[in-house]
Design an enzyme around this catalytic site. Structure first.
Site, PDB file in Angstrom:
ATOM      1  N   HIS A 348      -4.189-130.244 -87.752  1.00  0.00           N
ATOM      2  CA  HIS A 348      -5.281-129.377 -88.220  1.00  0.00           C
ATOM      3  C   HIS A 348      -6.400-129.202 -87.212  1.00  0.00           C
ATOM      4  CE1 HIS A 348      -4.086-129.043 -92.517  1.00  0.00           C
ATOM      5  NE2 HIS A 348      -3.531-130.209 -92.283  1.00  0.00           N
ATOM      6  N   LYS A 536     -19.953-123.907 -94.220  1.00  0.00           N
ATOM      7  CA  LYS A 536     -18.874-124.707 -93.636  1.00  0.00           C
ATOM      8  C   LYS A 536     -19.489-125.968 -93.034  1.00  0.00           C
ATOM      9  CE  LYS A 536     -17.856-121.044 -91.014  1.00  0.00           C
ATOM     10  NZ  LYS A 536     -16.430-120.889 -91.158  1.00  0.00           N
ATOM     11  N   ARG A 537     -18.643-126.925 -92.641  1.00  0.00           N
ATOM     12  CA  ARG A 537     -19.187-128.117 -91.982  1.00  0.00           C
ATOM     13  C   ARG A 537     -20.068-127.710 -90.805  1.00  0.00           C
ATOM     14  NH1 ARG A 537     -15.559-130.782 -89.087  1.00  0.00           N
ATOM     15  NH2 ARG A 537     -13.889-129.342 -89.560  1.00  0.00           N
ATOM     16  N   LYS A 542     -18.512-124.380 -84.488  1.00  0.00           N
ATOM     17  CA  LYS A 542     -18.632-123.352 -85.532  1.00  0.00           C
ATOM     18  C   LYS A 542     -19.843-122.457 -85.304  1.00  0.00           C
ATOM     19  CE  LYS A 542     -16.241-126.236 -88.955  1.00  0.00           C
ATOM     20  NZ  LYS A 542     -15.084-125.473 -89.476  1.00  0.00           N
ATOM     21  N   THR A 645     -10.408-121.378 -93.729  1.00  0.00           N
ATOM     22  CA  THR A 645      -9.876-120.898 -95.002  1.00  0.00           C
ATOM     23  C   THR A 645     -10.995-120.212 -95.775  1.00  0.00           C
ATOM     24  OG1 THR A 645     -10.200-123.163 -95.782  1.00  0.00           O
ATOM     25  CG2 THR A 645      -7.939-122.467 -95.333  1.00  0.00           C
ATOM     26  N   LYS A 649     -11.305-116.701 -98.340  1.00  0.00           N
ATOM     27  CA  LYS A 649     -11.946-116.625 -99.660  1.00  0.00           C
ATOM     28  C   LYS A 649     -12.958-115.473 -99.703  1.00  0.00           C
ATOM     29  CE  LYS A 649     -11.322-121.570 -99.801  1.00  0.00           C
ATOM     30  NZ  LYS A 649     -11.896-122.854 -99.368  1.00  0.00           N
TER      31      LYS A 649
HETATM   32  C1  26V Z   1     -13.324-133.442 -88.344  1.00  0.00           C
HETATM   33  C2  26V Z   1     -14.401-134.072 -87.802  1.00  0.00           C
HETATM   34  C3  26V Z   1     -15.105-135.063 -88.630  1.00  0.00           C
HETATM   35  C4  26V Z   1     -16.126-135.862 -87.877  1.00  0.00           C
HETATM   36  C5  26V Z   1     -16.866-135.040 -86.849  1.00  0.00           C
HETATM   37  C6  26V Z   1     -15.947-134.420 -85.868  1.00  0.00           C
HETATM   38  C7  26V Z   1     -14.822-133.731 -86.516  1.00  0.00           C
HETATM   39  C8  26V Z   1     -14.157-132.745 -85.856  1.00  0.00           C
HETATM   40  C9  26V Z   1     -13.098-132.097 -86.425  1.00  0.00           C
HETATM   41  C10 26V Z   1     -12.664-132.459 -87.669  1.00  0.00           C
HETATM   42  C11 26V Z   1     -11.512-131.723 -88.214  1.00  0.00           C
HETATM   43  C12 26V Z   1     -10.514-132.583 -88.895  1.00  0.00           C
HETATM   44  C13 26V Z   1      -9.353-131.773 -89.354  1.00  0.00           C
HETATM   45  C14 26V Z   1      -9.771-130.577 -90.161  1.00  0.00           C
HETATM   46  O1  26V Z   1     -10.459-130.687 -91.144  1.00  0.00           O
HETATM   47  N1  26V Z   1      -9.322-129.410 -89.745  1.00  0.00           N
HETATM   48  C15 26V Z   1      -9.540-128.172 -90.464  1.00  0.00           C
HETATM   49  O2  26V Z   1      -8.373-127.923 -91.234  1.00  0.00           O
HETATM   50  C16 26V Z   1      -8.452-126.716 -91.974  1.00  0.00           C
HETATM   51  C17 26V Z   1      -7.203-126.627 -92.817  1.00  0.00           C
HETATM   52  O3  26V Z   1      -6.077-126.503 -92.000  1.00  0.00           O
HETATM   53  C18 26V Z   1      -8.605-125.542 -91.030  1.00  0.00           C
HETATM   54  O4  26V Z   1      -8.722-124.369 -91.789  1.00  0.00           O
HETATM   55  C19 26V Z   1      -9.826-125.717 -90.149  1.00  0.00           C
HETATM   56  O5  26V Z   1      -9.881-124.680 -89.179  1.00  0.00           O
HETATM   57  C20 26V Z   1      -9.766-127.061 -89.441  1.00  0.00           C
HETATM   58  O6  26V Z   1     -10.988-127.326 -88.753  1.00  0.00           O
END
Ligand code: 26V
Length: 800
Positions: A348, A536-537, A542, A645, A649
């Site tokens: 992901h 979003k986060r 982003k 995603t 929406k």
């Molecule tokens: C998580 C974190 C958490 C701590 C701070 C740094 C950081 C950087 C990236 C992530 C992403 C973890 C994986 C994730 O959530 N990916 C998301 O998955 C979605 C479903 O497939 C996708 O639509 C998003 O583009 C993707 O970022």
């Protein structure tokens, strides 16, 4: 019970009075909510039992989706919708003087997730059940989900999320299905029947107790299960009395928080513990269920598919190996064959900071037997590589699972599964051609794409019922089961009547959101302004910053041209949680709030420009905000957003995207075309070329743009409150550190795209047409389509 209104009312009153031992007339919202919840659970129990019996009696292949997050949000409304009883209940309650929406709002969001990854898992569960597939989720029952965000003086402050405060109606605790999970201790080797055997001794054993949530399909009899595991002290663990408290604390902490702070070793160990706890408990219970009906463990892969959602559950691979080797007595080769035929994996993200690597010094002592197995997997993997690429040490070093004192979870995931997929075409291409290129060269057949999707039931039928009704009146209700039929709307995009109705509905949704903002923040927003939303986060890639810089530029323009006005009034809405340790992200939140305060308070601008930061963004807020949006901000640095995603929406609710060619934006763009999408910015090839060849100089863009210079100076000279140093970290990240997300580089293009937004919005028929084209093309992004693709290419399930 739900056959008709009267029957429902009688059952509801009776149930409430017997449960709570008080008159219906004296009941509280909480009691009403709980009564309704339990009634629904009872209502589905027959189908749930039937489904569980079907599993136990063998039959169809089962899917287990392992994920560290399931962002399921509230369940009352979606269960009522899927069961087709929302109307009866709504009417029945109304006659009793109870508002169903109010009852629904009593429910706390199950915040068992952080962002897109967890929400995707939740949408998948909805689609699996609605398409009649036997697919179940497995997760941790965190006592506290992601933190509750409050904004204090513009800063994010984190409070523990208390989603279990009022109890949770949807879960059934099943202590009789508990399993033991082992940590620490040592591994002893011994000879068993002439073979080398391994025994894990002196382990600390924790009890994993499951709570099950029924997952109801839309208009089907399928009821699947989301199983949440809770860590509890094991009564059989022998502990010295003096150590009892420590043991209890250590056990409790395993399932206390989602994503414990991992800046120190203690937190890292806790995260690893959680991951192993989840997969070990899941696999025990999967195999136990499997063995109730099937004789040999050797056919496991024919009856069970296990999906690894991102790298967090990757330990499922060595754990299944351990069970097959140590508990079922299989040889390595057969165990490996079964494991790699059972497990599949989705990636992901390509962000390096999110790719998990565990230091051996933490891994080995916590999971001694698992570590031995990982080492053996690694050795055999490297040997196979050596045979294929003799002498190519560099390649093998890059691909190794254990190297330089760490275990690389993504490498283990690719080696130990039969399928590896990305979540949008661009993302999958980047995986194949860059990030995981060596693995792709080695085993190209494993790699495939599965473009993400969203459940149109929650995100259109539930969140925007008026729009759903209007669509149904026009094209019938076939789209509810077959969302591709939304295409039929294409024939009506120029229909003035439909355009008007869609406009009226949007205005109504905007009013609803405006009321919420008024109540919550005492800020009046104009529902005739463009609602421009970024939710979003919070993360550098982003680029919420790009959005804020643009807002500041609008503000400056108005201030400098006293007689000017904006082409259209604008309301910019943000929702975002920043990771608690992510310093710059928190500064961005502070900046958004500071800009909001300035802009909203300035009599010169406040009638044209508003900025709203909505605290504690979550699934339920998304359901309120998305239907009210005109503009969807999807402005990540190209190549960085695996899919997104939220973009889907918004599209489904008729918002227009202002976005880069990133993730699934590309696919939205391809479906609606230039005329119905505000495209701007660097392409992924350009971004990747900058990374490879250098050539980006943020200062250049600063020096060449008086607009940017002014903004950057305002940020650092205290114009937006705080000390002059408040936003130093933002200034540094953009300029001193030559911003790897190219905010300044894309600023001008973004600004121009925003000018196109204003132009189009000023012409209602034009805008309404664009909006309808987006809705008409959104069917592809239903997670029903995504699930059908997973089923056909990866899981090979049959409908129940
Ligand atoms: C998580 C974190 C958490 C701590 C701070 C740094 C950081 C950087 C990236 C992530 C992403 C973890 C994986 C994730 O959530 N990916 C998301 O998955 C979605 C479903 O497939 C996708 O639509 C998003 O583009 C993707 O970022």
């Amino acid at each position: 019970m739900f056959e008709n209104k009267e029957q429902f009312q009688a059952a509801f009153k009776r149930r409430l009075e017997t449960w709570f031992g008080k008159r219906f007339e004296d009941s509280t919202l909480q009691e009403q909510y709980h009564t309704l919840g339990y009634m629904i659970r009872e209502h589905v129990s027959g189908d749930w039992i039937a489904n569980n019996e079907k599993i136990r009696s063998g039959g169809k292949k089962q899917l287990y989706y392992l994920s560290i997050e399931f962002l399921i949000g509230r369940l009352l409304g979606s269960n009522l919708l899927n069961l087709g009883i929302r109307e009866v209940v709504d009417k029945g309650l109304r006659d009793l003087g109870i508002s169903l929406p109010e009852v629904e709002e009593f429910e706390d969001d199950a915040g068992l997730g952080n962002g897109g990854l967890g929400r995707l898992a939740a949408c998948f569960l909805d689609s699996l059940a609605s398409l009649d597939y036997p697919g179940h989720g497995s997760c941790i029952r965190y006592r506290h989900g992601l933190f509750e965000q409050r904004i204090v003086n513009g800063y994010q402050v984190e409070y523990p999320d208390q989603w279990l405060l009022h109890g949770y109606v949807w879960e059934v605790r099943r202590p009789d299905e508990s399993v033991e999970v082992n940590f620490w201790g040592e591994v002893k080797t011994e000879e068993i029947d002439g073979r080398l055997g391994f025994r894990h001794v002196n382990a600390e054993t924790v009890l994993a107790v499951p709570s099950d949530i029924p997952v109801v399909g839309y208009g089907t009899e399928t009821v699947n299960t989301l199983r949440l595991w809770n860590a509890e002290p094991n009564p059989r663990q022998s502990v010295f009395r003096t150590n009892l408290m420590d043991y209890r604390r250590a056990t409790d902490s395993i399932t206390e928080f989602l994503y414990p702070d991992d800046t120190h070793d203690e937190g890292k160990i806790l995260r690893l513990k959680q991951q192993y706890f989840l997969v070990s408990a899941s696999l025990h219970s999967i195999i136990r269920t499997y063995l109730k009906q099937h004789r040999g463990i050797r056919q496991l892969h024919e009856h069970v598919a296990i999906h690894i959602n991102d790298t967090h559950p990757v330990l499922a691979i060595p754990e299944l190996m351990r069970l097959l080797l140590d508990e079922h007595g299989l040889g390595w080769d057969e165990a490996w064959e079964i494991t790699t035929k059972t497990m599949s994996y989705t990636n992901h993200t390509t962000l390096s900071e999110a790719l998990e690597k565990w230091p051996i010094r933490l891994f080995q002592p916590l999971l001694p037997r698992i570590f031995l197995i990982v080492q053996e997997i690694n050795e055999r993997f490297c040997r196979a590589l050596w045979e294929r690429y003799p002498g190519d040490w560099q390649r093998i070093e890059h691909m190794a699972i254990v190297a330089h004192d760490v275990v690389k979870m993504a490498h283990l995931a690719i080696a130990g599964t039969y399928s590896v997929n990305g979540v949008a075409p661009l993302h999958t291409e980047i995986l194949k051609n860059r990030e995981m290129n060596l693995f792709y060269q080695y085993e190209p057949h494993k790699f495939n794409n599965k473009t993400n999707g969203i459940t149109h039931r929650r995100w259109l039928m539930k969140a925007n019922p008026r729009l759903a009704e209007t669509i149904t009146e026009l094209i019938g209700d076939g789209w509810k089961r077959d969302p591709d039929q939304l295409q039929q709307l294409q024939a009506y995009v120029d229909d003035a009547g439909l355009q008007d109705r869609a406009y009226t509905i949007k205005q109504m949704q905007k009013r609803k959101l405006a009321d919420f903002i008024q109540r919550r923040y005492d800020i009046a927003v104009d529902e005739n302004s463009v609602f421009d939303v970024q939710i979003k986060r919070l993360h550098g890639y982003k680029r919420q910053l790009l959005n804020v810089l643009h807002i500041i530029s609008l503000y400056n323009h108005l201030k400098e041209h006293p007689n000017s006005c904006l082409d259209v009034p604008r309301t910019f809405i943000f929702g975002a949680k920043a990771s608690p340790g992510y310093y710059v992200a928190k500064k961005v939140i502070k900046l958004i709030n500071a800009v909001a305060e300035r802009v909203n308070g300035d009599p010169r601008t406040r009638d044209m420009l508003k900025v709203i930061f909505i605290e504690n963004y979550n699934v339920s807020l998304a359901e309120l905000i998305i239907p009210a949006a005109n503009v969807s901000e999807q402005i990540s640095t190209a190549s960085k957003e695996a899919s997104g995603t939220g973009n889907m929406k918004f599209m489904l609710n008729g918002a227009l995207t202002i976005g880069t060619m990133d993730g699934a934006n590309v696919d939205i763009f391809e479906r609606v075309g230039y005329d119905n999408f505000f495209l701007f910015g660097l392409r992924s090839e350009e971004v990747l070329s900058y990374y490879q060849n250098g050539g980006y100089n943020a200062w250049e863009y600063y020096h060449n743009s008086p607009v940017l210079q002014q903004i950057m100076n305002q940020i650092t000279n205290g114009s937006f409150g705080g000390t002059a140093y408040e936003y130093g970290p933002i200034y540094d990240s953009l300029l001193t550190e030559n911003d790897p997300y190219f905010v300044l580089r894309d600023f001008q293009a973004y600004k121009e795209a925003q000018e196109r937004v204003a132009m189009c919005y000023s012409n209602r028929p034009v805008w309404q047409r664009m909006s309808l084209v987006n809705i008409a093309n959104a069917g592809y992004f239903s997670s029903d389509r995504t699930i059908e693709e997973y089923v056909k290419d990866i899981w090979h399930l049959e409908k129940l």
